[in-house]
Structures are given as C-alpha cells and as structure tokens.
Design an enzyme around this catalytic site. Structure first.
Site, mmCIF file in Angstrom:
data_model
loop_
_atom_site.group_PDB
_atom_site.id
_atom_site.type_symbol
_atom_site.label_atom_id
_atom_site.label_comp_id
_atom_site.label_asym_id
_atom_site.label_seq_id
_atom_site.Cartn_x
_atom_site.Cartn_y
_atom_site.Cartn_z
ATOM 1 N N ARG A 187 0.831 -1.216 0.000
ATOM 2 C CA ARG A 187 0.000 0.000 0.000
ATOM 3 C C ARG A 187 0.863 1.262 0.000
ATOM 4 N NH1 ARG A 187 -2.267 -3.427 -1.411
ATOM 5 N NH2 ARG A 187 -3.956 -4.591 -0.490
ATOM 6 N N SER A 237 -10.199 0.203 4.448
ATOM 7 C CA SER A 237 -9.407 -0.183 5.622
ATOM 8 C C SER A 237 -8.663 1.033 6.161
ATOM 9 C CB SER A 237 -8.389 -1.259 5.247
ATOM 10 O OG SER A 237 -9.072 -2.454 4.930
ATOM 11 N N GLU A 307 -3.446 3.268 6.951
ATOM 12 C CA GLU A 307 -3.469 3.073 5.497
ATOM 13 C C GLU A 307 -4.114 4.306 4.852
ATOM 14 O OE1 GLU A 307 -4.659 -0.772 4.017
ATOM 15 O OE2 GLU A 307 -5.597 0.126 2.256
#
Ligand SMILES: Cc1cc2nc3c(=O)[nH]c(=O)nc-3n(C[C@H](O)[C@H](O)[C@H](O)COP(=O)(O)OP(=O)(O)OC[C@H]3O[C@@H](n4cnc5c(N)ncnc54)[C@H](O)[C@@H]3O)c2cc1C
Length: 314
Positions: A187, A237, A307
């Site tokens: 990510r 998320s 994130e």
C-alpha cells in the site's frame, strides 16, 4: 500552509485567484468547495480553490499556476482513501477524475488515464479477454490513486500489472517512470507525497477467456459484499495489516469493535473499517483512530499504522 487554521490565501486573494483561474480554466474551478462532497467518507471541510481539469493541458496549466504563484496544491482522485480534516485544505485541490479517464487496450497492453475508475479498468479488461485486473473490481478509486497507494486485494496489487507511468514531475515536465523506479511496497510507492502527478498508467495483462475472468470478479465482489460495510460511507481499511496479522482481528480482539465517537463508528461487519453513520466530523474519526491504536497497543504491543491518508487542517 497556515498553521492557525486561517486561510492560506486570505479571502480577497482567494477570490482574485479564483477569478483569474476561471478565465483560463472555464467551468473547472470552484471556491470554498466542501471536501465532504469529494470523499467516500463524506467528511471534510472546504478547499480554498478546487479544480477539476477537463484536459491534460488544463491539468498542466493549473499546476503551473500554483507553482508560479507559490500556492500549495494537493492532487486527489476519487477521495476513497482520504480523511480530510474539518478545517479543510488551504491552497488548491486538483481532482483528477472522470474527465481524464480514457482507457485504451491494444493486445496485452492497457493505457489508462489517471482519472479512470479502477473498476471500469477491470471490467474493460475482462471484455477484452485480459486477465490480471480482477482484484480491482470493487475498489472505488481511480487508476492514479491506485498506483500511488499500490492498491490491491485478493493477493494482487497494481505493482503486479503496471509497466510504467507518465507523470508531471516537480518541474511540471512530462516524464515516463518505469515500474522498477516506483518503489512499490505494501500500500505504498515513492509517488506518495512526492509532488509528482500521475497522468497516465501503462499496464500489461495476461490472455484469458472473459467468462473465467468474469467468474473471478463475481467471486471477489461477492466476498466484498459479505465482509465490508458498503452501505455506509468510509475510506476502506483504516489501518495497514501489520506483518503476520490482520488489523481487523487485532482490533476485534482488543475489544474496539463497535466503539463509537459521535457519528464515527468501528464497523461491526469489518473492524478495520470506520464508518460514518451520518454527519461524522473528521475530529471524531481521528479520536476513534487514536482510541483503537491505544487499545491494540495495550493488548498486543503493536502500533497500527494508517493506510488512509489524513490531510487538511483541524
Ligand atoms: C469501500 C472501500 C473499499 C476499499 N477497498 C480497497 C481495497 O480492497 N484495496 C485497496 O488497496 N484499497 C481499498 N480502498 C481504498 C482506496 O479505494 C484505494 O486506496 C484507492 O486506490 C485510492 O484511490 P483514489 O483515486 O480514491 O485516491 P485518493 O483517495 O483521492 O488519494 C489517495 C492518495 O493518492 C494521491 N493521488 C491520487 N491521485 C493521484 C494522482 N493522479 N497523482 C498523484 N497523486 C495522486 C493523493 O494525493 C493521496 O495521497 C477502499 C476504499 C473504500 C471506500
């Protein structure tokens, strides 16, 4: 950027910049635009100046203007990985979306403009009997945002399909950058917060039959519908999964599932999602994030890393 929450551009100056920009970017510029209308969280204060360029030339001109006048600017896609603070964003926000969204498929090569929706990329590739992009169905971002974040799911990520990207670099020149130079990680990429703007992405797929590809896509979408709280606004998320653990599992075990501050709530369906029950403020989400981090740290000694990207002013 201002430190005290006041406008970076004083009100009068803001209006002058707005007027000037409107002349060479007609119908593409807004003043004091609520960011809650441009994030999937439906949260966020106003951007001083908000620009949705209709062409790549307009994008380049907007960036040139910002640099020339020394106005800070923030580039976004679909706003699906963003929490914008309640005070909004000072300077300019440039949104790259549906106006810059062409997708061309030639053999195994796919060229997509940064504003193309990731789901559409997956569906177009399926129609062209091209596999490798199935993971992207249901991720509500743009191709540009997905490259910067190295978005992924089902064990695959953008770094598996991308070959090179076309960026506007710090000097506002078009430059092609190869996959190997993009520093992809979980990510993340070195495009994150580096003042380079993704304009176009070149990917490569693998030949397959559309029936098989569609079947996999259906399975992945079904899994999302079962496991994610898609009826509420969110940014997906909130935390990265720490090595060897699912963040959602840690949050649940630490007793933070269903915690709520104001209208922000840790989802019952997926503990790594914070949902906006309606009218949540960024401050509530941030407080909830801190609470969850503390509870997980106390129980497991693990510091959950974000994130989602938090931007703007309190
Ligand atoms: C319901 C839901 C499910 C999700 N599921 C997943 C998932 O399975 N996997 C996953 O990885 N993510 C998931 N996400 C998060 C999000 O969709 C991805 O991170 C997506 O790639 C972000 O793209 P975006 O266009 O919305 O970027 P934004 O949120 O607008 O921006 C994200 C970052 O990218 C930068 N950026 C965006 N576009 C550009 C550009 N053209 N040039 C330079 N910088 C740019 C921004 O400055 C910002 O730092 C989910 C989100 C939601 C709401």
């Amino acid at each position: 950027m201002s430190k005290n929450g006041s406008s970076y551009l004083p009100n009068q100056e803001c209006k002058a910049v707005y007027k000037e920009l409107k002349q060479f970017l007609p119908n593409q510029v807004r003043l004091q635009e609520p960011m809650s209308q441009h994030t999937t969280f439906r949260i966020g204060g106003p951007a001083d100046i908000f620009i949705e360029p209709r062409t790549i030339v307009a994008l380049k001109e907007a960036i040139f203007y910002a640099k020339d006048k020394n106005i800070p600017f923030f580039v976004m896609g679909a706003g699906s990985n963003l929490l914008v603070r309640d005070g909004g964003i000072r300077g300019m926000v440039i949104k790259i979306d549906r106006h810059l969204a062409k997708i061309k498929i030639d053999g195994l090569t796919v060229v997509a403009e940064a504003g193309a929706a990731l789901s559409r990329l997956a569906l177009n590739c399926c129609q062209a009997n091209l596999a490798g992009f199935e993971f992207a169905v249901g991720i509500p971002g743009t191709v540009g945002g997905a490259i910067v974040m190295n978005a992924g799911a089902e064990g695959c990520a953008m770094s598996d399909v991308v070959q090179e990207v076309l960026v506007l670099d710090q000097k506002n020149y078009f430059v092609r950058r190869k996959k190997e130079d993009l520093g992809f990680g979980y990510r993340s990429s070195n495009l994150l917060g580096c003042d380079q703007v993704v304009v176009e992405v070149v990917c490569q797929g693998v030949p397959d039959q559309k029936e098989y590809i569609a079947e996999r896509q259906k399975k992945y979408l079904r899994r999302r519908q079962i496991t994610q709280p898609l009826r509420y606004p969110s940014a997906g998320s909130v935390f990265k999964n720490p090595s060897g653990f699912a963040a959602g599992y840690l949050i649940e075990q630490a007793g933070a599932k269903e915690r709520q501050i104001g209208a922000a709530k840790v989802s019952l369906k997926h503990a790594n999602f914070i949902v906006n029950l309606g009218g949540a403020r960024a401050k509530e989400v941030q407080d909830l994030i801190s609470q969850v981090q503390e509870m997980v740290a106390q129980r497991f000694g693990i510091q959950l890393a974000l994130e989602i990207r938090i931007v703007g002013e309190d």
